[in-house]
Design an enzyme around this catalytic site. Structure first.
Site, mmCIF file in Angstrom:
data_model
loop_
_atom_site.group_PDB
_atom_site.id
_atom_site.type_symbol
_atom_site.label_atom_id
_atom_site.label_comp_id
_atom_site.label_asym_id
_atom_site.label_seq_id
_atom_site.Cartn_x
_atom_site.Cartn_y
_atom_site.Cartn_z
ATOM 1 N N ASP A 199 3.988 -2.664 12.277
ATOM 2 C CA ASP A 199 4.044 -1.209 12.399
ATOM 3 C C ASP A 199 2.660 -0.594 12.599
ATOM 4 O OD1 ASP A 199 2.906 -1.632 9.950
ATOM 5 O OD2 ASP A 199 4.466 -0.651 8.771
ATOM 6 N N HIS A 212 1.077 -3.176 8.617
ATOM 7 C CA HIS A 212 1.612 -4.344 7.919
ATOM 8 C C HIS A 212 1.819 -5.507 8.890
ATOM 9 C CE1 HIS A 212 2.795 -0.817 5.445
ATOM 10 N NE2 HIS A 212 2.353 -1.603 4.474
ATOM 11 N N SER A 240 0.532 -3.840 -0.613
ATOM 12 C CA SER A 240 1.835 -4.136 -0.015
ATOM 13 C C SER A 240 1.799 -5.367 0.878
ATOM 14 C CB SER A 240 2.330 -2.935 0.799
ATOM 15 O OG SER A 240 1.402 -2.606 1.828
#
Length: 257
Positions: free
Chosen positions: A195, A198, A18
């Site tokens: 967060d 990320h 991601s």
């Protein structure tokens, strides 16, 4: 008209999870790299949110199925999911889908490099990127919102980062050790994370800056593709647009763009 020769654009492939997938978002590190290489190279995002090195190894032959000569560089950025806690001691933080044992993670990275070499992407064009550090308090907040306990720790992320560095050395590839760099001199690395896991805008800038130091030498030789507009022969544009000669980079050309 004679047969028109197809233009083959060199590629930089960003292969990861991601953190790579999100890299083309506004202010993302992938978008910044793509901007630097506009008209010289295609930057291809092959980020797959939630994926680990085990799945990446299986999938890679589908992404790069045969011998290629146009890949200038590839980043391999896995580990943030591999290092998810196995949860043997606490079933509430168990993450069997994403967790990959440390030794297997190391072997997966080396097998990825071996496959790339087998299809013509030599190790000097491979850049491994370690997982970034994990800010546990911030990430635990995200976990609680999802109804689970903290499923990663910074210490374990560091073990995977060290394994990535070692695997890169064994493969003869470069590595960008984010886990170490982001914590250098005891700095507050939470500013690099949105967060706890990320990247924030500042984190994206950090990755882009440090990655470019490794990437630049691999792409600096690439010519500007197709002529600067001011160099096109307006009376006979075919002579300019269908030729294969080297072009001048407009960054060195004066005039309106």
């Amino acid at each position: 008209m004679s047969k028109i020769k197809h233009i083959v654009w060199p590629q930089v492939i960003l292969f990861g999870d991601s953190i790579t997938q999100f890299s083309f978002q506004t202010n993302g590190w992938g978008a910044e790299i793509a901007d630097k290489l506009a008209r010289k190279c295609d930057v291809v995002n092959r980020g797959l949110s939630g994926y680990n090195s085990r799945w990446a190894k299986i999938l890679l032959p589908r992404l790069i199925p045969s011998t290629v000569s146009h890949i200038a560089a590839i980043t391999v950025f896995f580990g943030a999911n591999d290092c998810a806690l196995e949860g043997k001691q606490n079933k509430n933080n168990k993450n069997p889908q994403q967790h990959v044992p440390l030794q297997e993670y190391s072997e997966n990275l080396k097998e990825i490099a071996q496959y790339l070499a087998s299809v013509g992407v030599t190790n000097d064009r491979v850049i491994f990127i370690t997982p970034p550090p994990l800010h546990e308090a911030d990430w635990e907040t995200q976990c609680v919102l999802k109804g689970c306990a903290l499923n990663r720790t910074n210490t374990v992320a560091g073990q995977y980062a060290q394994a990535c560095v070692k695997s890169a050395a064994q493969c003869g590839a470069d590595v960008l050790d984010l886990w170490t760099l982001m914590q250098k001199d005891g700095q507050d690395f939470s500013v690099y994370l949105s967060d706890g896991l990320h990247l924030s805008d500042k984190g994206n800038q950090f990755v882009a800056r440090h990655l470019w130091k490794l990437l630049e030498s691999r792409v600096s030789h690439l010519p500007f593709i197709l002529p600067y507009w001011g160099d096109v022969d307006y009376k006979s544009p075919e002579t300019s647009l269908l030729c294969d000669g080297p072009q001048e980079d407009p960054a060195t050309t004066e005039g309106q763009h």
